[in-house]
Write a protein that holds these residues in place. Structure first.
Motif, PDB file in Angstrom:
ATOM      1  N   THR A  33       0.857  -1.178   0.000  1.00  0.00           N
ATOM      2  CA  THR A  33       0.000   0.000   0.000  1.00  0.00           C
ATOM      3  C   THR A  33       0.889   1.223   0.000  1.00  0.00           C
ATOM      4  O   THR A  33       1.845   1.288   0.772  1.00  0.00           O
ATOM      5  N   TRP A  36      -0.129   8.241  -2.013  1.00  0.00           N
ATOM      6  CA  TRP A  36       0.133   9.113  -3.151  1.00  0.00           C
ATOM      7  C   TRP A  36      -0.381  10.499  -2.816  1.00  0.00           C
ATOM      8  O   TRP A  36      -1.524  10.662  -2.393  1.00  0.00           O
ATOM      9  N   LEU A  51      -8.181   4.967 -10.654  1.00  0.00           N
ATOM     10  CA  LEU A  51      -7.288   3.888 -11.057  1.00  0.00           C
ATOM     11  C   LEU A  51      -8.174   2.699 -11.375  1.00  0.00           C
ATOM     12  O   LEU A  51      -8.890   2.190 -10.501  1.00  0.00           O
ATOM     13  N   HIS A  54      -9.610  -0.480  -9.126  1.00  0.00           N
ATOM     14  CA  HIS A  54      -9.171  -0.205  -7.758  1.00  0.00           C
ATOM     15  C   HIS A  54     -10.102   0.796  -7.072  1.00  0.00           C
ATOM     16  O   HIS A  54     -10.639   1.682  -7.725  1.00  0.00           O
ATOM     17  N   LEU A  56      -9.808   3.677  -4.114  1.00  0.00           N
ATOM     18  CA  LEU A  56      -8.757   4.482  -3.495  1.00  0.00           C
ATOM     19  C   LEU A  56      -9.167   4.797  -2.070  1.00  0.00           C
ATOM     20  O   LEU A  56     -10.351   4.888  -1.764  1.00  0.00           O
ATOM     21  N   VAL A  87      -3.203   3.789  -2.055  1.00  0.00           N
ATOM     22  CA  VAL A  87      -3.355   2.925  -3.218  1.00  0.00           C
ATOM     23  C   VAL A  87      -2.819   1.559  -2.843  1.00  0.00           C
ATOM     24  O   VAL A  87      -1.631   1.421  -2.530  1.00  0.00           O
ATOM     25  N   SER A  89      -1.931  -2.232  -3.920  1.00  0.00           N
ATOM     26  CA  SER A  89      -1.596  -2.981  -5.131  1.00  0.00           C
ATOM     27  C   SER A  89      -1.867  -4.460  -4.902  1.00  0.00           C
ATOM     28  O   SER A  89      -0.958  -5.269  -4.816  1.00  0.00           O
ATOM     29  N   LEU A  97      -4.243   4.608 -14.792  1.00  0.00           N
ATOM     30  CA  LEU A  97      -4.577   5.765 -13.979  1.00  0.00           C
ATOM     31  C   LEU A  97      -5.074   6.806 -14.957  1.00  0.00           C
ATOM     32  O   LEU A  97      -4.364   7.197 -15.871  1.00  0.00           O
TER      33      LEU A  97
END
Length: 170
Positions: A33, A36, A51, A54, A56, A87, A89, A97
């Motif tokens: 994680t 950003w 994204l 995903h 956020l 974010v 992953s 994005l």
């Protein structure tokens, strides 16, 4: 309609950069994680950042932290706005994005015409894999911000009066 789209494109410009690069590839190690900090440094483009595939975690906007992350599908940023995002992953593969189209409304009947609709732009490709180059700096420990004090019932320490005027003279 074509003149309207051309007018919007000229106001917004053609190039959108991420960390000074056009459409970069960002590698994220699987299962991490990251925090950003996203800034809309565009002069007139609104960004509806998402994204693909995903959710956020919105931590705060414009330096105002939320008490806890809020799950969002996208974040709208006007020019100059900032957002702190988590974010995760957790889905291997390539994900885009992007900024979705944003209808900013318009001034119907004016020289510029009807609504102002920005176009969708792919900002970056995010590659999530077990072999992605990762570093400990990409991993974060996040703790919620302390709640801001409620000032509504406190007395005012001092006041001042500001008078704005406009005259026709020198």
């Amino acid at each position: 309609r074509d003149a309207q789209a051309l007018s919007t494109r000229h106001r917004e410009g053609r190039l959108v950069l991420v960390n000074g690069q056009s459409a970069p590839r960002l590698e994220l190690p699987l299962g991490t994680t990251q925090r950003w900090r996203v800034l809309n440094a565009c002069a007139s483009r609104f960004l509806q950042v998402q994204l693909d595939d995903h959710e956020l975690g919105l931590l705060g906007r414009d330096g105002q932290a939320l008490g806890a992350p809020r799950r969002v599908g996208s974040v709208l940023l006007a020019p100059g706005n900032r957002a702190d995002l988590l974010v995760s992953s957790d889905r291997p593969g390539e994900h885009v994005l992007r900024t979705r189209s944003v209808d900013r409304g318009g001034m119907g009947g004016s020289m510029m015409g009807g609504p102002s609709l920005s176009r969708e732009v792919a900002l970056a490709t995010v590659v999530v894999s077990a072999t992605a180059a990762g570093s400990p700096s990409g991993m974060i420990a996040w703790s919620p911000a302390a709640a801001a004090p409620d000032l509504r019932d406190r007395s005012v320490d001092r006041t001042r009066t500001v008078t704005l005027t406009m005259g026709m003279g020198p």
